[in-house]
Write a protein that holds these residues in place. Sequence first.
Motif, PDB file in Angstrom:
ATOM      1  N   VAL A 174      16.369  44.807 -78.159  1.00 44.00           N
ATOM      2  CA  VAL A 174      16.891  44.376 -79.459  1.00 44.00           C
ATOM      3  C   VAL A 174      18.393  44.132 -79.386  1.00 44.00           C
ATOM      4  N   VAL A 175      19.116  45.017 -78.717  1.00 42.26           N
ATOM      5  CA  VAL A 175      20.567  44.827 -78.554  1.00 42.26           C
ATOM      6  C   VAL A 175      20.855  43.525 -77.818  1.00 42.26           C
ATOM      7  N   ALA A 176      20.122  43.262 -76.743  1.00 41.97           N
ATOM      8  CA  ALA A 176      20.343  42.034 -75.974  1.00 41.97           C
ATOM      9  C   ALA A 176      20.092  40.796 -76.826  1.00 41.97           C
ATOM     10  N   ALA A 177      18.968  40.758 -77.537  1.00 38.52           N
ATOM     11  CA  ALA A 177      18.618  39.574 -78.319  1.00 38.52           C
ATOM     12  C   ALA A 177      19.549  39.395 -79.516  1.00 38.52           C
ATOM     13  N   ALA A 178      19.870  40.480 -80.203  1.00 41.78           N
ATOM     14  CA  ALA A 178      20.716  40.374 -81.392  1.00 41.78           C
ATOM     15  C   ALA A 178      22.138  39.944 -81.038  1.00 41.78           C
ATOM     16  N   THR A 179      22.704  40.513 -79.975  1.00 41.18           N
ATOM     17  CA  THR A 179      24.066  40.119 -79.603  1.00 41.18           C
ATOM     18  C   THR A 179      24.107  38.688 -79.088  1.00 41.18           C
ATOM     19  N   LEU A 180      23.049  38.221 -78.426  1.00 39.06           N
ATOM     20  CA  LEU A 180      23.006  36.828 -77.998  1.00 39.06           C
ATOM     21  C   LEU A 180      23.035  35.906 -79.213  1.00 39.06           C
ATOM     22  N   PHE A 181      22.235  36.213 -80.218  1.00 45.73           N
ATOM     23  CA  PHE A 181      22.207  35.378 -81.417  1.00 45.73           C
ATOM     24  C   PHE A 181      23.564  35.370 -82.110  1.00 45.73           C
ATOM     25  N   LEU A 182      24.153  36.545 -82.322  1.00 43.01           N
ATOM     26  CA  LEU A 182      25.416  36.626 -83.058  1.00 43.01           C
ATOM     27  C   LEU A 182      26.544  35.932 -82.304  1.00 43.01           C
ATOM     28  N   PHE A 183      26.569  36.069 -80.994  1.00 41.50           N
ATOM     29  CA  PHE A 183      27.612  35.414 -80.200  1.00 41.50           C
ATOM     30  C   PHE A 183      27.478  33.888 -80.292  1.00 41.50           C
ATOM     31  N   LEU A 184      26.280  33.380 -80.112  1.00 44.75           N
ATOM     32  CA  LEU A 184      26.090  31.930 -80.118  1.00 44.75           C
ATOM     33  C   LEU A 184      26.243  31.352 -81.525  1.00 44.75           C
ATOM     34  N   ARG A 185      25.863  32.096 -82.537  1.00 50.22           N
ATOM     35  CA  ARG A 185      26.070  31.615 -83.896  1.00 50.22           C
ATOM     36  C   ARG A 185      27.556  31.416 -84.190  1.00 50.22           C
ATOM     37  N   ARG A 186      28.377  32.288 -83.616  1.00 50.19           N
ATOM     38  CA  ARG A 186      29.824  32.175 -83.855  1.00 50.19           C
ATOM     39  C   ARG A 186      30.481  31.146 -82.955  1.00 50.19           C
ATOM     40  N   TRP A 187      30.073  31.071 -81.698  1.00 53.44           N
ATOM     41  CA  TRP A 187      30.816  30.244 -80.747  1.00 53.44           C
ATOM     42  C   TRP A 187      30.056  29.005 -80.288  1.00 53.44           C
ATOM     43  N   SER A 188      28.870  28.804 -80.830  1.00 53.58           N
ATOM     44  CA  SER A 188      28.125  27.587 -80.534  1.00 53.58           C
ATOM     45  C   SER A 188      27.558  27.062 -81.850  1.00 53.58           C
ATOM     46  N   THR A 189      26.272  26.809 -81.927  1.00 50.26           N
ATOM     47  CA  THR A 189      25.640  26.335 -83.165  1.00 50.26           C
ATOM     48  C   THR A 189      24.526  27.271 -83.560  1.00 50.26           C
ATOM     49  N   VAL A 190      24.183  27.227 -84.861  1.00 50.88           N
ATOM     50  CA  VAL A 190      23.097  28.071 -85.349  1.00 50.88           C
ATOM     51  C   VAL A 190      21.793  27.679 -84.680  1.00 50.88           C
ATOM     52  N   ARG A 191      21.579  26.373 -84.492  1.00 50.40           N
ATOM     53  CA  ARG A 191      20.347  25.920 -83.861  1.00 50.40           C
ATOM     54  C   ARG A 191      20.212  26.489 -82.453  1.00 50.40           C
ATOM     55  N   LEU A 192      21.270  26.389 -81.694  1.00 49.92           N
ATOM     56  CA  LEU A 192      21.217  26.889 -80.317  1.00 49.92           C
ATOM     57  C   LEU A 192      21.095  28.404 -80.289  1.00 49.92           C
ATOM     58  N   LEU A 248      19.631  30.346 -82.582  1.00 54.21           N
ATOM     59  CA  LEU A 248      18.287  30.758 -82.976  1.00 54.21           C
ATOM     60  C   LEU A 248      17.264  30.424 -81.899  1.00 54.21           C
ATOM     61  N   LEU A 249      17.353  29.222 -81.333  1.00 58.13           N
ATOM     62  CA  LEU A 249      16.378  28.860 -80.309  1.00 58.13           C
ATOM     63  C   LEU A 249      16.554  29.715 -79.056  1.00 58.13           C
ATOM     64  N   SER A 250      17.780  30.006 -78.663  1.00 54.38           N
ATOM     65  CA  SER A 250      18.006  30.866 -77.494  1.00 54.38           C
ATOM     66  C   SER A 250      17.372  32.235 -77.697  1.00 54.38           C
ATOM     67  N   THR A 251      17.507  32.768 -78.912  1.00 56.56           N
ATOM     68  CA  THR A 251      16.931  34.080 -79.209  1.00 56.56           C
ATOM     69  C   THR A 251      15.411  34.029 -79.200  1.00 56.56           C
ATOM     70  N   VAL A 252      14.853  32.967 -79.781  1.00 60.73           N
ATOM     71  CA  VAL A 252      13.389  32.816 -79.775  1.00 60.73           C
ATOM     72  C   VAL A 252      12.872  32.687 -78.346  1.00 60.73           C
ATOM     73  N   VAL A 253      13.544  31.875 -77.549  1.00 61.59           N
ATOM     74  CA  VAL A 253      13.137  31.728 -76.145  1.00 61.59           C
ATOM     75  C   VAL A 253      13.180  33.080 -75.443  1.00 61.59           C
ATOM     76  N   LEU A 254      14.247  33.815 -75.664  1.00 60.81           N
ATOM     77  CA  LEU A 254      14.409  35.099 -74.975  1.00 60.81           C
ATOM     78  C   LEU A 254      13.278  36.064 -75.312  1.00 60.81           C
ATOM     79  N   VAL A 255      13.006  36.258 -76.595  1.00 56.18           N
ATOM     80  CA  VAL A 255      12.062  37.317 -76.978  1.00 56.18           C
ATOM     81  C   VAL A 255      10.603  36.901 -76.807  1.00 56.18           C
ATOM     82  N   THR A 256      10.341  35.608 -76.611  1.00 51.37           N
ATOM     83  CA  THR A 256       8.963  35.181 -76.335  1.00 51.37           C
ATOM     84  C   THR A 256       8.759  34.815 -74.870  1.00 51.37           C
ATOM     85  N   THR A 257       9.706  35.188 -74.040  1.00 50.73           N
ATOM     86  CA  THR A 257       9.541  35.053 -72.597  1.00 50.73           C
ATOM     87  C   THR A 257       8.762  36.255 -72.085  1.00 50.73           C
ATOM     88  N   PRO A 258       7.655  36.079 -71.374  1.00 54.22           N
ATOM     89  CA  PRO A 258       6.869  37.232 -70.914  1.00 54.22           C
ATOM     90  C   PRO A 258       7.690  38.259 -70.132  1.00 54.22           C
TER      91      PRO A 258
END
Length: 537
Positions: free
Chosen positions: A100-118, A120-130
Amino acid sequence: MKRSGNTAWWTSPRPLWLVAALFAWLMATAWVRPLMAPDEGRYAGVALQMLYSGDWLVPRLDGLPFFHKPPLFYWIGAGAMALAGPVEWAARLPSILGAVVAAATLFLFLRRWSTVRLALLSTVVLVTTPFFFLGAQFANLDMLVAGCITGTVLLAAGAVLARERDEPWRAMLAGAYLLAAAGLLAKGLIGAVLPAGVLLAWCAVTRKTAALRLAAWLPGWAVLLAVAGPWFVAMQMRYPEFFDYFVITQHFRRFASSGFNNEHPFWFYLPVMAGLTLPWFGWLLVPRRKEAQPAGRRLCDVDWLMWIWLAVIVAFFSMPRSKLIGYVLPALPPLAYLIAQRVLAGRPLEVLLPRLRAMTLAAAAVCVACMMAIVVYATPPGARLRLPADLAAAPGDQVVMLDNYTYELPFYWRLRNPVLVSGDWKAAGDEGRDNWRKELLDAARFDPARAAATLIERTQLATTLCSPRTSWLVGPNNAQLANPWLGRAQLVAFNERIAVWRFAGSAARDPHCLDLSPGAPAPAAQATTGKGTDGND
């Protein structure tokens, strides 16, 4: 501009809702399978023993100081089991929290320094990767330290970028040092060394030389030392050999030496990461569209961070000969970003959304299917071996393991006291390869007196068992071949791996209570067919 209904999927979720959703997804199947031996049984057993003993300072394996790893995993696991009891999901909670820490910090970092789309999709990809999903469902230290490493890298990088723009940065940097301290307490030096290596390389490549001074930020070092330092100092003061064993042996000798378990070639992690991140990894094989990246476009700071992060983690863990799959879990967040970036590059959102929904559902289904496959094919039959309902180990009974240590049994039997382990300990010596015997012998070095009472020589077994108390004997299901005296004991449970006997002892303390009658044939071996009471639930 008003968002259309088709783009609602891309709206930025509130952080607390995001964390709750991540936790619910990763927790959903954490209870469905029994602990796997040896790793999950080992770490869950150490945490439970910490709870039962009341000693929250020294991790113990079968009552002996166990310094393979620091205590953060055990603290979290013991705290969870104090509330929920010894159940599988509580034993796996430290790994889930790390994910959870890994996924949440990835989302918050990219939301601030990239785009919301990227983000959210990065987080979805991460947590649905087997690879990531299964790592979060496994009770060992890899995902916990991966979460600490991810948070450290992203918080520190965010502090660097904020400082460049004259924005508040000190709270983020303090958080990075705090997570580095947690990484030290989770798995030792790699919890701080790997994030430092990633960040230093990133600052050097992107020419952020002024940011390198943040590595010497004194308030951050004060946080790190205040959080992580006391435990290491306390262990060194109590056990003078701690530094040599924990730092020199467990870090440097293991990294540089061969002869340990799980030796693999240098390129081992490349196919592992590709295979275990399907179906998302397939996007990296799709030819790049001509309009996706204009000629001459330079990588931005975030791009550089992710590429360097991925390369440093994979290269570092590829160098030693001993390799476990979970070691490269810290490389999955940057890989998820790179996959998401490839997915979004130059493609209209309206065209992508249906495909992304289908892809996300398919990836989530693959995660659950992999979990079910582990339940069916990889979980040993009778892994939750329990005693029959009409039998129970009384408080005064002793549990003796014969020529084996079944890691998960103290967890499922809820044993509050260490078990006795019988074996040829004098001949065992200092084995080079990791196994249950080496782990107990290593632990015995730190408490010889307790070890003498716990690790029983096979020749002294009669003295232990020929007493007026009931003994529960646990060994391989064909242990009677090597121990024909087990014919005097009552076979009460067995499965394809182990068997349990009940031995009444000797009220008269007859030292020959294990002797067979002269000339009597040895009893036939029992429990070798795999049929019987396995207690699997």
